[in-house]
Design a protein around this motif. Structure first.
Motif, mmCIF file in Angstrom:
data_model
loop_
_atom_site.group_PDB
_atom_site.id
_atom_site.type_symbol
_atom_site.label_atom_id
_atom_site.label_comp_id
_atom_site.label_asym_id
_atom_site.label_seq_id
_atom_site.Cartn_x
_atom_site.Cartn_y
_atom_site.Cartn_z
ATOM 1 N N GLN A 31 57.542 9.901 48.131
ATOM 2 C CA GLN A 31 57.970 9.072 47.000
ATOM 3 C C GLN A 31 57.861 7.596 47.343
ATOM 4 N N GLU A 32 58.224 7.229 48.566
ATOM 5 C CA GLU A 32 58.089 5.843 49.004
ATOM 6 C C GLU A 32 56.619 5.442 49.071
ATOM 7 N N ALA A 33 55.778 6.372 49.522
ATOM 8 C CA ALA A 33 54.344 6.095 49.601
ATOM 9 C C ALA A 33 53.764 5.798 48.221
ATOM 10 N N VAL A 34 54.247 6.515 47.210
ATOM 11 C CA VAL A 34 53.780 6.299 45.834
ATOM 12 C C VAL A 34 54.075 4.862 45.392
ATOM 13 N N LYS A 35 55.241 4.346 45.750
ATOM 14 C CA LYS A 35 55.620 2.979 45.346
ATOM 15 C C LYS A 35 54.631 1.949 45.888
ATOM 16 N N TYR A 293 64.768 24.186 52.653
ATOM 17 C CA TYR A 293 65.023 23.839 51.249
ATOM 18 C C TYR A 293 65.632 22.446 51.135
ATOM 19 N N ALA A 294 66.642 22.157 51.954
ATOM 20 C CA ALA A 294 67.317 20.860 51.893
ATOM 21 C C ALA A 294 66.361 19.718 52.249
ATOM 22 N N THR A 295 65.519 19.935 53.267
ATOM 23 C CA THR A 295 64.577 18.898 53.701
ATOM 24 C C THR A 295 63.504 18.664 52.647
ATOM 25 N N SER A 296 62.969 19.733 52.090
ATOM 26 C CA SER A 296 61.943 19.609 51.042
ATOM 27 C C SER A 296 62.495 18.875 49.826
ATOM 28 N N ARG A 297 63.702 19.221 49.477
ATOM 29 C CA ARG A 297 64.328 18.592 48.307
ATOM 30 C C ARG A 297 64.546 17.100 48.542
ATOM 31 N N GLU A 298 64.949 16.770 49.763
ATOM 32 C CA GLU A 298 65.161 15.371 50.125
ATOM 33 C C GLU A 298 63.857 14.582 50.090
ATOM 34 N N MET A 299 62.784 15.197 50.580
ATOM 35 C CA MET A 299 61.495 14.500 50.651
ATOM 36 C C MET A 299 60.794 14.408 49.302
ATOM 37 N N TYR A 300 60.831 15.506 48.530
ATOM 38 C CA TYR A 300 59.977 15.607 47.343
ATOM 39 C C TYR A 300 60.709 15.724 46.011
ATOM 40 N N GLY A 301 61.961 16.145 46.047
ATOM 41 C CA GLY A 301 62.635 16.510 44.807
ATOM 42 C C GLY A 301 62.511 18.000 44.535
ATOM 43 N N GLN A 306 56.747 23.027 48.101
ATOM 44 C CA GLN A 306 57.464 23.403 49.319
ATOM 45 C C GLN A 306 58.939 23.677 49.026
ATOM 46 N N THR A 307 59.511 22.899 48.119
ATOM 47 C CA THR A 307 60.896 23.153 47.702
ATOM 48 C C THR A 307 60.991 24.519 47.036
ATOM 49 N N VAL A 308 60.035 24.789 46.164
ATOM 50 C CA VAL A 308 60.013 26.071 45.442
ATOM 51 C C VAL A 308 59.797 27.234 46.414
ATOM 52 N N ASP A 309 58.885 27.055 47.375
ATOM 53 C CA ASP A 309 58.640 28.114 48.368
ATOM 54 C C ASP A 309 59.909 28.445 49.147
ATOM 55 N N SER A 310 60.668 27.414 49.510
ATOM 56 C CA SER A 310 61.923 27.636 50.241
ATOM 57 C C SER A 310 62.924 28.404 49.382
#
Length: 361
Positions: A31-35, A293-301, A306-310
């Motif tokens: 998300q930061e990279a997108v900015k 799951y927690a890490t994916s959610r933190e990184m991507y939403g 990856q969040t969904v896979d978790s």
């Protein structure tokens, strides 16, 4: 803005912003990279206008990154606009136009629209053949992408044909010890794994791993990721001892390289969770999947694959343990995400509805 105050050229600022974006993306902070990519796009627009090759390049870069963070509407908009500008500037028979078609194919492949993905991949491949002939890295890239697409579509014959041709081109161009050859071998190994030929899968992935080891040593992301693939292969083949020998060091290497918050680390953690699941150590399984799951959610939403896979892995675990309420909570979360991304008749949605129906019965 600070760089501009010191009198550096705007072109240099754009390059710096893109480099920062690449570094941050490699670290997993998408998300930061997108900015930073969006800031670069704004400067390109002010300098060159919205019908320039520079603007098309900036749009393309932003589109690829938006796809990675699952901002699919923005990704499609950027990639298609980049294609239109390049086509207008250069015509159809030009490398950048072919690259845009290839990127659009990758986008539609990622969102599950295999028909559109095939259309764009084939168009890109045809242009590249006319530009370069049959033996060129871009042709090998196109064939690899088509092979992965046909593998996903279940067309085993076409998949094997494209992936094998891609490998042959890379090998002829670069010899045995090259990263593209290693990547192609890994793709072939993954294909044979999906096709159920474990012996061939092991042969190709092991060759890929040996090349990466020779090129980069053990402490490198490419080497560690292929080692993880070997571990997944052994796990599915039921050789849990070999699986552990691959998956544990792969995870440790990636964690040393990146820390916890990185896509490769999350994938490796999921693979470890699946190994513990196969062994029957459900407490360790849950710990891995929850952390993933927690890490994916933190990184991507919430909406990232990856969040969904978790979440899928957690749902599977809770079903196995008989904790159906927690399983339903996981699958309902996934369904709400997919309903925003896909049509109601999409296979993923139908599969989830079936699982929830079974859990409710």
């Amino acid at each position: 803005d600070h760089i501009l105050k010191f009198g550096f050229s705007s072109e240099l600022v754009i390059e710096v912003l893109n480099q920062i974006s690449n570094i941050i993306a490699d670290m997993g902070y998408m998300q930061e990279a997108v900015k930073y990519r969006m800031r670069a796009l704004d400067i390109v627009y002010l300098l060159f206008g919205d019908e320039s090759s520079q603007f098309a390049n900036a749009l393309n870069n932003l589109g690829v990154l938006c796809e990675d963070v699952c901002d699919l509407e923005k990704a499609e908009e950027c990639l298609f606009q980049a294609y239109e500008i390049r086509k207008k500037l250069y015509g159809s028979e030009y490398p950048d136009t072919a690259a845009s078609l290839n990127n659009l194919g990758s986008f539609y492949f990622a969102v599950g629209d295999l028909e559109k993905a095939e259309e764009y991949f084939l168009k890109s491949c045809e242009i590249r053949r006319r530009l370069y002939g049959d033996e060129h890295p871009d042709i090998a890239n196109s064939l690899n992408n088509l092979g992965l697409l046909y593998e996903d579509a279940g067309d085993i014959k076409k998949a094997e044909e494209c992936l094998s041709q891609s490998y042959d081109i890379y090998k002829k161009l670069y010899g045995d010890n090259h990263s593209n050859v290693a990547n192609s071998l890994n793709s072939l190994g993954s294909f044979y794994y999906t096709a159920g030929d474990v012996q061939k899968a092991e042969k190709y992935i092991s060759k890929s791993y040996a090349i990466y080891q020779k090129l980069y040593g053990n402490e490198h992301p490419a080497t560690a990721n292929v080692l993880r693939n070997l571990g997944v292969l052994y796990s599915k083949a039921g050789d849990l001892k070999k699986a552990q020998e691959c998956l544990f060091p792969a995870y440790e290497i990636l964690q040393r390289l990146y820390g916890d918050e990185h896509p490769d680390v999350v994938s490796s953690l999921n693979s470890l969770g699946i190994l513990y699941y196969d062994i029957g150590e459900f407490e360790k399984t849950e710990k891995c999947f929850l952390k993933s799951y927690a890490t994916s959610r933190e990184m991507y939403g919430d909406a990232h694959f990856q969040t969904v896979d978790s979440l899928k892995n957690l749902g599977l675990l809770y079903r196995k343990k008989g904790d159906f309420q927690l399983a339903k909570e996981c699958y309902h979360k996934i369904l709400s995400i997919y309903q925003k991304l896909y049509d109601k008749n999409h296979p993923e949605i139908k599969a989830l509805e079936k699982i929830l129906s079974e859990l409710n019965s």
